[in-house]
Motif scaffolding. Structure first.
Motif, mmCIF file in Angstrom:
data_model
loop_
_atom_site.group_PDB
_atom_site.id
_atom_site.type_symbol
_atom_site.label_atom_id
_atom_site.label_comp_id
_atom_site.label_asym_id
_atom_site.label_seq_id
_atom_site.Cartn_x
_atom_site.Cartn_y
_atom_site.Cartn_z
ATOM 1 N N LYS A 187 2.338 0.379 -2.233
ATOM 2 C CA LYS A 187 3.019 1.557 -2.457
ATOM 3 C C LYS A 187 2.768 2.184 -3.688
ATOM 4 O O LYS A 187 2.677 3.516 -3.553
ATOM 5 N N GLY A 188 2.378 1.546 -4.770
ATOM 6 C CA GLY A 188 2.031 2.170 -6.055
ATOM 7 C C GLY A 188 0.698 3.104 -5.789
ATOM 8 O O GLY A 188 0.221 4.049 -6.247
ATOM 9 N N LEU A 189 -0.250 2.301 -4.662
ATOM 10 C CA LEU A 189 -1.529 2.990 -4.569
ATOM 11 C C LEU A 189 -1.378 4.109 -3.638
ATOM 12 O O LEU A 189 -1.961 5.114 -3.919
ATOM 13 N N CYS A 213 -2.733 5.995 3.168
ATOM 14 C CA CYS A 213 -1.878 5.331 4.320
ATOM 15 C C CYS A 213 -1.198 4.130 3.636
ATOM 16 O O CYS A 213 -1.554 3.468 2.576
ATOM 17 N N ARG A 214 -0.154 3.594 4.348
ATOM 18 C CA ARG A 214 0.277 2.324 4.220
ATOM 19 C C ARG A 214 -0.699 1.191 4.609
ATOM 20 O O ARG A 214 -1.356 1.523 5.586
ATOM 21 N N PRO A 215 -0.306 0.023 4.065
ATOM 22 C CA PRO A 215 -1.231 -1.253 4.680
ATOM 23 C C PRO A 215 -0.922 -1.358 6.172
ATOM 24 O O PRO A 215 -2.106 -1.640 7.056
ATOM 25 N N SER A 221 1.360 7.538 12.198
ATOM 26 C CA SER A 221 2.446 7.497 11.239
ATOM 27 C C SER A 221 3.489 6.550 11.730
ATOM 28 O O SER A 221 4.120 6.766 12.763
ATOM 29 N N LEU A 222 3.613 5.325 11.041
ATOM 30 C CA LEU A 222 4.306 4.169 11.555
ATOM 31 C C LEU A 222 5.766 4.134 11.132
ATOM 32 O O LEU A 222 6.552 3.848 11.775
#
Length: 250
Positions: free
Chosen positions: A193-195, A87-89, A111-112
């Motif tokens: 984003k890389g994660l 997921c995104r932070p 999902s933002l």
């Protein structure tokens, strides 16, 4: 009858903008955001314009988890949730105790990064995705945030549970950067984003690989074609294997 002046006709005819996006005389250019490639800022890519990798490898993902162990329990769990859900932070920051389903073994993420309006201009309903995670992660989340106790109190009071993390987005991004630095991960891929990209790459490289439509659902992609970018990594790995068989470098 007098003929109309060619100059007068031209003055009343509106100028058409060229289709190639060129700036017409007297037309103001669209302002650009400093430091951002405005034409490609929203494009999904695994490599930047200089060929630098934008995703974490399996070794870097492992080192990220190891480096997170030096953080506080709550911050360590934040890093683990990013790692195991992709997921995104900002999406992790929105999680509440209700989103962690201990019995089902999954975390439900809102999902933002979705369009707020549909094609007819109507407001979209919130969209969620359920991501299965290891049982050990769920147990650690319960220990750190007392999820079961929080659920009981929520049912008794009839109120929703609060967010697990009260940190701001900048604080969350600094946390990720700090852990990346401690893990010795540097470069264009050393970001949240890389994660996230590393999560997608790990799924597509699994044995057996996770189907693309499943990866698309887990990552909250609106279009499965977006997920196809991760096939590029398979092609790169295949080339490396073939070159190795020939005794040559990639």
């Amino acid at each position: 009858m007098l003929k109309k002046s060619t100059a007068a006709t031209a003055a009343r005819t509106p100028k058409k903008s060229p289709r190639n996006g060129a700036i017409m005389p007297g037309q103001n250019p669209v302002p650009k955001t400093p430091g951002v490639d405005n034409d490609r800022s929203n494009e999904m890519r695994l490599y930047d314009d200089h060929g630098q990798r934008l995703y974490l490898t399996s070794d870097e993902r492992r080192r990220f988890l190891d480096a997170a162990s030096f953080e506080s329990p709550a911050e360590r769990m934040f890093c683990h949730v990013l790692h195991y859900t992709g997921c995104r932070p900002s999406e992790a920051l929105a999680l509440t105790a209700d989103n962690v389903r201990l019995d089902a073994g999954e975390i439900v993420i809102r999902s933002l990064k979705k369009r707020k309006l549909d094609t007819k201009g109507r407001e979209r309903k919130p969209q969620f995705r359920a991501v299965p995670v290891p049982a050990a992660l769920l147990e650690h989340l319960d220990l750190v945030f007392a999820l079961r106790a929080s659920a009981r109190l929520s049912r008794a009071s009839g109120q929703q549970t609060g967010r697990l993390w009260d940190m701001s987005r900048p604080t969350a991004y600094r946390l990720v950067k700090r852990v990346m630095d401690r893990a010795g991960i540097t470069g264009a891929q050393a970001t949240g984003k890389g994660l996230r990209h590393g999560f997608g790459v790990a799924l597509v490289m699994a044995k057996p690989p996770v189907p693309l439509h499943v990866i698309s659902q887990l990552m909250g992609h609106a279009d499965s074609k977006t997920t196809e970018i991760y096939l590029q990594v398979i092609n790169d790995e295949r080339r490396a294997l073939i070159m190795g068989a020939w005794g040559q470098g990639s």
